[in-house]
Scaffold this motif. Structure first.
Motif, mmCIF file in Angstrom:
data_model
loop_
_atom_site.group_PDB
_atom_site.id
_atom_site.type_symbol
_atom_site.label_atom_id
_atom_site.label_comp_id
_atom_site.label_asym_id
_atom_site.label_seq_id
_atom_site.Cartn_x
_atom_site.Cartn_y
_atom_site.Cartn_z
ATOM 1 N N ASP A 301 -7.311 0.863 0.467
ATOM 2 C CA ASP A 301 -7.531 0.070 1.934
ATOM 3 C C ASP A 301 -6.800 -0.948 2.249
ATOM 4 O OD1 ASP A 301 -10.105 1.957 2.883
ATOM 5 O OD2 ASP A 301 -10.919 1.025 0.858
ATOM 6 N N ALA A 302 -6.228 -1.538 1.097
ATOM 7 C CA ALA A 302 -5.115 -2.625 1.360
ATOM 8 C C ALA A 302 -4.497 -2.514 -0.080
ATOM 9 C CB ALA A 302 -5.973 -4.070 1.583
ATOM 10 N N ILE A 303 -3.142 -3.218 -0.060
ATOM 11 C CA ILE A 303 -2.406 -3.319 -1.113
ATOM 12 C C ILE A 303 -2.345 -5.045 -1.050
ATOM 13 C CG2 ILE A 303 -0.233 -3.014 -2.337
ATOM 14 C CD1 ILE A 303 -1.891 -0.583 -2.125
ATOM 15 N N ALA A 304 -2.608 -5.500 -2.290
ATOM 16 C CA ALA A 304 -2.372 -7.097 -2.449
ATOM 17 C C ALA A 304 -1.434 -7.320 -3.504
ATOM 18 C CB ALA A 304 -3.711 -7.854 -2.984
ATOM 19 N N SER A 305 -0.671 -8.484 -3.409
ATOM 20 C CA SER A 305 0.382 -8.670 -4.461
ATOM 21 C C SER A 305 -0.020 -10.145 -5.009
ATOM 22 C CB SER A 305 1.810 -8.644 -3.685
ATOM 23 O OG SER A 305 1.987 -9.672 -2.852
ATOM 24 N N ILE A 306 0.491 -10.451 -6.284
ATOM 25 C CA ILE A 306 0.473 -11.841 -6.600
ATOM 26 C C ILE A 306 2.025 -12.404 -6.934
ATOM 27 C CG2 ILE A 306 -0.084 -12.722 -8.812
ATOM 28 C CD1 ILE A 306 -1.982 -10.411 -9.673
ATOM 29 N N PRO A 307 1.947 -13.457 -6.061
ATOM 30 C CA PRO A 307 3.335 -14.149 -5.990
ATOM 31 C C PRO A 307 3.807 -14.601 -7.275
ATOM 32 C CG PRO A 307 1.520 -15.529 -4.803
ATOM 33 C CD PRO A 307 0.759 -14.093 -5.251
ATOM 34 N N ILE A 308 4.955 -14.474 -7.723
ATOM 35 C CA ILE A 308 5.505 -14.962 -9.001
ATOM 36 C C ILE A 308 6.766 -15.513 -8.712
ATOM 37 C CG2 ILE A 308 4.228 -13.577 -10.388
ATOM 38 C CD1 ILE A 308 6.577 -11.539 -10.668
#
Length: 334
Positions: A301-308
């Protein structure tokens, strides 16, 4: 010479023809009856498998609560629930440090093997003491037998046999969420093949109150001794469901009212703004190299990313799952 009847063997003496023995009365037939099928190894009193079975029954009895029902961890270590599946083989963990770490992590043990005339040190004393306290079967064997059991690996005179892990059914995870009166929180692993990553995910799942972990049957890590050790005992508390087809399982979860959020670089939102965090949720973690597969990504339903800090580096599955689970826990607590 042809037709030479004087050649030795050319004629048969009278009465030399073989025939039925007179008066046998079925004696030869009775001699072939035998004693029936060989008993199973676990039914032979002095066989290691029988001792391991007896020890497992004793441990299951000691983990029963006042209600008379076995605990969830005992159920997973002895048999699956609601059609759960067991891994097919036992696993041998060898080496003094590895065995000590496994016992400290609470890995269920079928048998402890010690080489005869073993030189004792602090680690072997701890192994023997832990095995005695837990009533694990302890067998003294030759070094040649240990070499055979460990496939020639460096065992330092010590090894343990880990029983097959009993996987839960995917519906068990939703049932556990319903019983907890909290929105479902499940971690699904897509293409994660390192059992140490699975162990790290289990540890984070236990720390942040997840109801379980989904892993595919094919091309994915299962619950091995390595996963047990890294999980620091969480594998005994957090159920793992092994599914035939992860895409179909995610579809079934969505029909049950669960939202699916994938973790991948370049997502449409960042992990700090994780959508559906307070709703029933499945967090899907892909492999470090390939990320989420196309079919699994389509179910999200959604794609989340982890900022690095660097666009080149990536986080392994265990670290990514831990960060995402923390964000869900923080959002639900606020």
């Amino acid at each position: 010479m042809a037709g030479n009847s004087q050649r030795r063997g050319a004629t048969r003496k009278a009465g030399s023809k073989k025939g039925a023995t007179v008066g046998t009365g079925g004696k030869n037939r009775r001699a072939l009856e035998g004693r029936g099928p060989t008993p199973k190894a676990e039914d032979r009193e002095y066989h290691p498998a029988a001792k391991a079975k007896a020890a497992a029954e004793r441990r299951a009895a000691t983990t029963r609560g006042t209600s008379g029902r076995p605990s969830a961890s005992a159920s997973r270590s002895a048999a699956g629930s609601k059609g759960g599946r067991k891994s097919s083989t036992h696993e041998i963990v060898s080496g003094r440090n590895s065995v000590v770490e496994a016992l400290r992590a609470g890995i269920p043990v079928s048998t402890v093997y010690l080489a005869s005339k073993l030189e004792a040190d602090e680690r072997t004393r701890e192994i023997i003491s832990t095995a005695a306290d837990a009533r694990y079967p302890l067998l003294e064997v030759s070094r040649a037998e240990l070499d055979r059991l460990t496939d020639g690996s460096v065992h330092q005179g010590v090894a343990i046999q880990v029983p097959p892990y009993a996987y839960a059914d995917e519906d068990d995870l939703l049932d556990a969420a319903e019983e907890s009166d909290r929105p479902a929180l499940v971690v699904a692993l897509d293409g994660v093949t390192d059992p140490r990553n699975l162990g790290a995910v289990l540890r984070s799942a236990g720390a942040f109150g997840a109801h379980g972990v989904l892993v595919p049957e094919r091309r994915a890590a299962g619950v091995t001794a390595s996963a047990w050790k890294v999980s620091a005992g969480a594998a005994a508390r957090v159920p793992v469901a092994r599914v035939t087809n992860l895409v179909r399982t995610l579809q079934a979860y969505k029909q049950a009212g669960v939202f699916v959020v994938g973790l991948d670089g370049g997502g449409d939102t960042q992990i700090g703004d994780l959508p559906f965090a307070t709703d029933p949720l499945v967090l899907v973690v892909g492999s470090e190299g390939k990320g989420l597969s196309r079919l699994v990504r389509e179910q999200c339903d959604a794609i989340a990313s982890i900022p690095i800090a660097s666009s080149v580096e990536s986080l392994n599955a265990g670290v990514a799952a831990g960060i995402a689970l923390y964000e869900v826990s923080r959002t639900r607590a606020s």
